[in-house]
Design a protein around this motif. Structure first.
Motif, PDB file in Angstrom:
ATOM      1  N   LEU A  85       2.940  16.953 -10.597  1.00 54.77           N
ATOM      2  CA  LEU A  85       2.559  15.866  -9.805  1.00 54.77           C
ATOM      3  C   LEU A  85       3.597  15.441  -8.750  1.00 54.77           C
ATOM      4  O   LEU A  85       3.476  15.204  -7.614  1.00 54.77           O
ATOM      5  CB  LEU A  85       1.788  14.564 -10.462  1.00 54.77           C
ATOM      6  N   LYS A  86       4.774  15.283  -9.362  1.00 57.11           N
ATOM      7  CA  LYS A  86       5.940  14.829  -8.451  1.00 57.11           C
ATOM      8  C   LYS A  86       6.233  16.001  -7.402  1.00 57.11           C
ATOM      9  O   LYS A  86       6.600  15.422  -6.235  1.00 57.11           O
ATOM     10  CB  LYS A  86       7.149  14.647  -9.324  1.00 57.11           C
ATOM     11  N   GLU A  87       6.242  17.220  -7.841  1.00 56.23           N
ATOM     12  CA  GLU A  87       6.178  18.200  -6.850  1.00 56.23           C
ATOM     13  C   GLU A  87       4.971  18.339  -5.646  1.00 56.23           C
ATOM     14  O   GLU A  87       5.390  18.581  -4.422  1.00 56.23           O
ATOM     15  CB  GLU A  87       6.223  19.434  -7.418  1.00 56.23           C
ATOM     16  N   THR A  88       3.983  17.857  -6.106  1.00 58.02           N
ATOM     17  CA  THR A  88       2.788  18.135  -5.204  1.00 58.02           C
ATOM     18  C   THR A  88       2.375  16.822  -4.436  1.00 58.02           C
ATOM     19  O   THR A  88       1.845  16.613  -3.231  1.00 58.02           O
ATOM     20  CB  THR A  88       1.666  18.638  -5.878  1.00 58.02           C
ATOM     21  N   ASP A  89       2.546  15.675  -5.108  1.00 56.98           N
ATOM     22  CA  ASP A  89       2.223  14.371  -4.465  1.00 56.98           C
ATOM     23  C   ASP A  89       2.892  13.184  -4.964  1.00 56.98           C
ATOM     24  O   ASP A  89       2.669  12.573  -5.662  1.00 56.98           O
ATOM     25  CB  ASP A  89       0.568  14.051  -4.968  1.00 56.98           C
ATOM     26  N   LEU A  90       4.166  13.110  -4.185  1.00 51.50           N
ATOM     27  CA  LEU A  90       5.148  12.053  -4.559  1.00 51.50           C
ATOM     28  C   LEU A  90       4.548  10.690  -4.474  1.00 51.50           C
ATOM     29  O   LEU A  90       4.820   9.793  -5.379  1.00 51.50           O
ATOM     30  CB  LEU A  90       6.300  12.029  -3.621  1.00 51.50           C
ATOM     31  N   ASP A  91       3.711  10.464  -3.608  1.00 47.89           N
ATOM     32  CA  ASP A  91       3.071   9.082  -3.558  1.00 47.89           C
ATOM     33  C   ASP A  91       2.127   8.736  -4.809  1.00 47.89           C
ATOM     34  O   ASP A  91       2.272   7.611  -5.412  1.00 47.89           O
ATOM     35  CB  ASP A  91       2.100   8.938  -2.439  1.00 47.89           C
ATOM     36  N   ALA A  92       1.489   9.806  -5.206  1.00 43.65           N
ATOM     37  CA  ALA A  92       0.788   9.422  -6.523  1.00 43.65           C
ATOM     38  C   ALA A  92       1.577   9.450  -7.864  1.00 43.65           C
ATOM     39  O   ALA A  92       1.259   8.600  -8.593  1.00 43.65           O
ATOM     40  CB  ALA A  92      -0.404  10.574  -6.771  1.00 43.65           C
ATOM     41  N   TYR A  93       2.711  10.127  -7.747  1.00 46.23           N
ATOM     42  CA  TYR A  93       3.626  10.059  -8.662  1.00 46.23           C
ATOM     43  C   TYR A  93       4.113   8.795  -9.056  1.00 46.23           C
ATOM     44  O   TYR A  93       4.125   8.158  -9.961  1.00 46.23           O
ATOM     45  CB  TYR A  93       4.745  11.137  -8.589  1.00 46.23           C
TER      46      TYR A  93
END
Length: 102
Positions: A85-93
């Protein structure tokens, strides 16, 4: 085979070291050196006949659940998903509370 008292003392020492290691990890501290120290300690206990490999694995698994509230595999999978998730969507992370990202 060692006597029961020696085995109990050794298992309690393993328990203390593992709980300390897991609590430090849970607090976000670097624990690589401690991890290898505990592994070596437990391996020495196996060689001396104080604990079997299976008993050691069971102790590790039980204490991991006690400290983290999840199995080793469950925690690894959760962390893998967080890393993805950190790699693909930093805001969601970062929308996930920091305490839950440990």
């Amino acid at each position: 085979m060692q006597n029961k008292n020696e085995k109990d003392i050794f298992v309690n020492a393993c328990r203390t070291q593992l709980v300390s290691l897991y609590n430090a990890s849970k607090e976000g501290k670097k624990v690589e050196a401690e991890k290898y120290r505990v592994q070596g300690f437990m391996h020495a206990g196996e060689l001396m006949g104080l604990i079997s490999k299976e008993e050691g694995r069971a102790l590790i698994a039980d204490l991991h659940i006690e400290v983290f509230g999840e199995t080793i595999n469950e925690r690894a999978e959760r962390k893998r998903k967080l890393d993805a998730l950190k790699e693909t969507d930093l805001d969601a992370y970062f929308a996930i509370p920091a305490i839950e990202r440990r």
